[in-house]
Design a protein around this motif. Sequence first.
Motif, PDB file in Angstrom:
ATOM      1  N   UNK A 110      20.235 -11.879-109.605  1.00 56.36           N
ATOM      2  CA  UNK A 110      20.011 -10.879-108.562  1.00 56.36           C
ATOM      3  C   UNK A 110      20.806 -11.226-107.305  1.00 56.36           C
ATOM      4  N   UNK A 111      20.876 -12.511-106.975  1.00 56.84           N
ATOM      5  CA  UNK A 111      21.652 -12.931-105.814  1.00 56.84           C
ATOM      6  C   UNK A 111      23.131 -12.649-106.025  1.00 56.84           C
ATOM      7  N   UNK A 112      23.632 -12.939-107.224  1.00 54.36           N
ATOM      8  CA  UNK A 112      25.034 -12.659-107.513  1.00 54.36           C
ATOM      9  C   UNK A 112      25.338 -11.179-107.428  1.00 54.36           C
ATOM     10  N   UNK A 113      24.430 -10.350-107.947  1.00 61.51           N
ATOM     11  CA  UNK A 113      24.622  -8.900-107.900  1.00 61.51           C
ATOM     12  C   UNK A 113      24.587  -8.386-106.471  1.00 61.51           C
ATOM     13  N   UNK A 114      23.885  -9.087-105.590  1.00 59.14           N
ATOM     14  CA  UNK A 114      23.763  -8.678-104.192  1.00 59.14           C
ATOM     15  C   UNK A 114      24.814  -9.329-103.303  1.00 59.14           C
ATOM     16  N   UNK A 150      21.618 -21.527-106.875  1.00 61.13           N
ATOM     17  CA  UNK A 150      22.927 -20.929-106.602  1.00 61.13           C
ATOM     18  C   UNK A 150      23.094 -19.624-107.362  1.00 61.13           C
ATOM     19  N   UNK A 151      23.703 -18.640-106.716  1.00 54.65           N
ATOM     20  CA  UNK A 151      23.873 -17.344-107.364  1.00 54.65           C
ATOM     21  C   UNK A 151      24.749 -17.468-108.595  1.00 54.65           C
ATOM     22  N   UNK A 152      24.481 -16.613-109.558  1.00 54.33           N
ATOM     23  CA  UNK A 152      25.320 -16.527-110.752  1.00 54.33           C
ATOM     24  C   UNK A 152      26.321 -15.400-110.547  1.00 54.33           C
ATOM     25  N   UNK A 153      27.598 -15.754-110.604  1.00 58.16           N
ATOM     26  CA  UNK A 153      28.670 -14.780-110.472  1.00 58.16           C
ATOM     27  C   UNK A 153      29.683 -15.032-111.585  1.00 58.16           C
TER      28      UNK A 153
END
Length: 281
Positions: A110-114, A150-153
């Motif tokens: 969700x963090x990566x998507x944001x 950590x965000x997943x991207x």
Amino acid sequence: MIVPLHDAISDLVRDGDTVALEGFTHLIPHAAGHEIARQGKHDLTLVRMTPDVVYDQLIGVGCAQKLVFSWGGNPGVGSLHRLRDAVEHGWPLQLAIEEHSHAGMAAAYAAGASNLPFGLLRGYSGDLPTHTRVETVTCPFTGEELSAVPSLRPDVGIIHAQQADRQGNVQLWGILGVQKETVLAASRAIVTVEEIVDELVPRPGAIVLPRWVLDAVSLAPGGAHPSYAHDYYERDNDFYVAWDEISRDRDRFRAWMKRHVFDTADVTEYHASLASEVTAA
């Protein structure tokens, strides 16, 4: 936009990439995983909330150097033997692992998507933080200590869906996981679909991914097998049971992959190969 799966994988998946193949219970992108294996992509960091058979296969043929995940197993059956062999014995390659909770992975996606650097959640208590990538942050409003992942991207996000229209818009429905977040978090996105239709008909609870968030859409009927595609075909439970024995032995695993993946050109030939094996038996 709508291209053969071979071309989508060739153009968009590169050696050394971080690649996420997501799908929960159904719509697992096996056809895309097989094409990655056929093309010999290597040094990949594979990301998946629940790695199962498709990652067992990719790990077993040497495509992966690291796995980021929150649970791994042959669902309803037992262990992933190719995953265990790689971690425990370095065959065919040593595999690094980064294990999270389901909630941690979901927050990271969700963090990566944001387009945020990390995700927040309550969790990772006890000694779990010593075994994975997690830090703590203090809420500036309440002073509460929270866990940060950590965000997943991913470089590439790959999912399977039921339908795309001829412009490349995609619709998927049924039990959903983090497919939407995977697409939005990834630098490049590939969707395989059961069919291409003239127009997407809205369905209750469905997700529509507009063409402008996707890089390639590829027709791959039966592309989720042995998982299922809601409203298209059932889960192949016998396959999962059989895979437990196939994957236990290195030579038997390699022979299976050669016959049904490497010696087939696409998902249609894959299914024909499986059918011929059943007929011969």
